[in-house]
Design a protein around this motif. Structure first.
Motif, mmCIF file in Angstrom:
data_model
loop_
_atom_site.group_PDB
_atom_site.id
_atom_site.type_symbol
_atom_site.label_atom_id
_atom_site.label_comp_id
_atom_site.label_asym_id
_atom_site.label_seq_id
_atom_site.Cartn_x
_atom_site.Cartn_y
_atom_site.Cartn_z
ATOM 1 N N GLU A 43 0.822 -1.209 0.000
ATOM 2 C CA GLU A 43 0.000 0.000 0.000
ATOM 3 C C GLU A 43 0.853 1.255 0.000
ATOM 4 O O GLU A 43 0.558 2.214 -0.720
ATOM 5 N N ARG A 44 1.931 1.264 0.793
ATOM 6 C CA ARG A 44 2.834 2.418 0.817
ATOM 7 C C ARG A 44 3.509 2.609 -0.545
ATOM 8 O O ARG A 44 3.619 3.740 -1.045
ATOM 9 N N LEU A 45 3.934 1.517 -1.164
ATOM 10 C CA LEU A 45 4.565 1.609 -2.481
ATOM 11 C C LEU A 45 3.587 2.099 -3.545
ATOM 12 O O LEU A 45 3.964 2.861 -4.442
ATOM 13 N N GLN A 46 2.327 1.690 -3.445
ATOM 14 C CA GLN A 46 1.321 2.171 -4.390
ATOM 15 C C GLN A 46 1.134 3.678 -4.264
ATOM 16 O O GLN A 46 1.046 4.389 -5.274
ATOM 17 N N LEU A 47 1.087 4.173 -3.031
ATOM 18 C CA LEU A 47 0.955 5.617 -2.827
ATOM 19 C C LEU A 47 2.163 6.366 -3.379
ATOM 20 O O LEU A 47 2.024 7.421 -4.009
ATOM 21 N N GLN A 48 3.354 5.816 -3.150
ATOM 22 C CA GLN A 48 4.561 6.456 -3.672
ATOM 23 C C GLN A 48 4.572 6.453 -5.192
ATOM 24 O O GLN A 48 4.957 7.442 -5.818
ATOM 25 N N LEU A 49 4.139 5.361 -5.789
ATOM 26 C CA LEU A 49 4.102 5.271 -7.248
ATOM 27 C C LEU A 49 3.113 6.272 -7.828
ATOM 28 O O LEU A 49 3.402 6.939 -8.823
ATOM 29 N N GLU A 50 1.960 6.401 -7.193
ATOM 30 C CA GLU A 50 0.976 7.381 -7.653
ATOM 31 C C GLU A 50 1.532 8.804 -7.553
ATOM 32 O O GLU A 50 1.345 9.621 -8.457
ATOM 33 N N ALA A 51 2.227 9.096 -6.452
ATOM 34 C CA ALA A 51 2.820 10.422 -6.280
ATOM 35 C C ALA A 51 3.899 10.679 -7.332
ATOM 36 O O ALA A 51 3.983 11.781 -7.889
ATOM 37 N N LEU A 52 4.710 9.671 -7.618
ATOM 38 C CA LEU A 52 5.744 9.832 -8.651
ATOM 39 C C LEU A 52 5.133 10.028 -10.035
ATOM 40 O O LEU A 52 5.613 10.852 -10.819
ATOM 41 N N ALA A 53 4.083 9.288 -10.332
ATOM 42 C CA ALA A 53 3.428 9.433 -11.632
ATOM 43 C C ALA A 53 2.827 10.826 -11.773
ATOM 44 O O ALA A 53 2.942 11.462 -12.831
ATOM 45 N N LYS A 54 2.220 11.317 -10.709
ATOM 46 C CA LYS A 54 1.650 12.667 -10.740
ATOM 47 C C LYS A 54 2.744 13.709 -10.933
ATOM 48 O O LYS A 54 2.602 14.637 -11.729
ATOM 49 N N ARG A 55 3.849 13.536 -10.200
ATOM 50 C CA ARG A 55 4.964 14.483 -10.322
ATOM 51 C C ARG A 55 5.571 14.444 -11.723
ATOM 52 O O ARG A 55 5.916 15.480 -12.283
ATOM 53 N N GLN A 56 5.658 13.260 -12.310
ATOM 54 C CA GLN A 56 6.190 13.143 -13.667
ATOM 55 C C GLN A 56 5.289 13.867 -14.655
ATOM 56 O O GLN A 56 5.772 14.567 -15.547
ATOM 57 N N GLU A 57 3.988 13.713 -14.501
ATOM 58 C CA GLU A 57 3.063 14.419 -15.390
ATOM 59 C C GLU A 57 3.222 15.926 -15.249
ATOM 60 O O GLU A 57 3.197 16.656 -16.245
ATOM 61 N N GLU A 58 3.389 16.391 -14.000
ATOM 62 C CA GLU A 58 3.582 17.828 -13.779
ATOM 63 C C GLU A 58 4.856 18.317 -14.448
ATOM 64 O O GLU A 58 4.871 19.368 -15.096
ATOM 65 N N LEU A 59 5.948 17.552 -14.287
ATOM 66 C CA LEU A 59 7.216 17.948 -14.897
ATOM 67 C C LEU A 59 7.140 17.921 -16.416
ATOM 68 O O LEU A 59 7.667 18.817 -17.084
ATOM 69 N N LEU A 60 6.492 16.905 -16.963
ATOM 70 C CA LEU A 60 6.349 16.847 -18.419
ATOM 71 C C LEU A 60 5.500 18.007 -18.925
ATOM 72 O O LEU A 60 5.766 18.558 -19.996
ATOM 73 N N GLY A 61 4.503 18.384 -18.162
ATOM 74 C CA GLY A 61 3.680 19.537 -18.535
ATOM 75 C C GLY A 61 4.497 20.812 -18.533
ATOM 76 O O GLY A 61 4.367 21.649 -19.433
ATOM 77 N N GLU A 62 5.342 20.986 -17.510
ATOM 78 C CA GLU A 62 6.201 22.167 -17.451
ATOM 79 C C GLU A 62 7.207 22.172 -18.586
ATOM 80 O O GLU A 62 7.445 23.199 -19.215
ATOM 81 N N LEU A 63 7.817 21.043 -18.858
ATOM 82 C CA LEU A 63 8.798 20.967 -19.936
ATOM 83 C C LEU A 63 8.133 21.145 -21.295
ATOM 84 O O LEU A 63 8.708 21.752 -22.189
ATOM 85 N N GLY A 64 6.945 20.629 -21.447
ATOM 86 C CA GLY A 64 6.236 20.757 -22.712
ATOM 87 C C GLY A 64 5.904 22.195 -23.022
ATOM 88 O O GLY A 64 6.027 22.650 -24.152
ATOM 89 N N SER A 65 5.531 22.977 -22.013
ATOM 90 C CA SER A 65 5.202 24.377 -22.246
ATOM 91 C C SER A 65 6.442 25.185 -22.568
ATOM 92 O O SER A 65 6.398 26.118 -23.347
ATOM 93 N N VAL A 66 7.592 24.829 -21.998
ATOM 94 C CA VAL A 66 8.846 25.521 -22.305
ATOM 95 C C VAL A 66 9.279 25.185 -23.722
ATOM 96 O O VAL A 66 9.696 26.051 -24.481
ATOM 97 N N ASP A 67 9.166 23.934 -24.128
ATOM 98 C CA ASP A 67 9.589 23.523 -25.461
ATOM 99 C C ASP A 67 8.719 24.137 -26.542
ATOM 100 O O ASP A 67 9.182 24.376 -27.644
ATOM 101 N N ASP A 68 7.477 24.404 -26.261
ATOM 102 C CA ASP A 68 6.590 24.988 -27.260
ATOM 103 C C ASP A 68 7.009 26.413 -27.612
ATOM 104 O O ASP A 68 6.815 26.868 -28.735
ATOM 105 N N ASP A 69 7.616 27.133 -26.661
ATOM 106 C CA ASP A 69 8.013 28.528 -26.887
ATOM 107 C C ASP A 69 9.290 28.624 -27.704
ATOM 108 O O ASP A 69 9.516 29.604 -28.407
#
Length: 69
Positions: free
Chosen positions: A36-62
């Protein structure tokens, strides 16, 4: 083997099996907590990865892509 000896043997086996079942249950509960702890950590990492990809995607578009030689 008389009846009393057989009953004592069965009671001994039952006590050993009860101890074994309890030990296995304790291990299973601990493993479930880890899963259960690992599942929560994995979900948090996946969310953080999506956030980082979103930030990088907006920078690359400019920026225009660099020229290739």
């Amino acid at each position: 083997m008389n009846l009393e000896t057989r009953i004592n043997d069965l009671e001994t086996r039952l006590a050993f099996q009860d101890d074994t079942i309890q030990a296995l249950n304790d291990v299973l509960v601990a493993q479930q907590r880890v899963v259960e702890r690992l599942q929560l950590q994995l979900e948090a990492l996946a969310k953080r990865q999506e956030e980082l990809l979103g930030e990088l995607g907006s920078v690359d578009d400019d920026e225009a892509p660099p020229p290739h030689y």
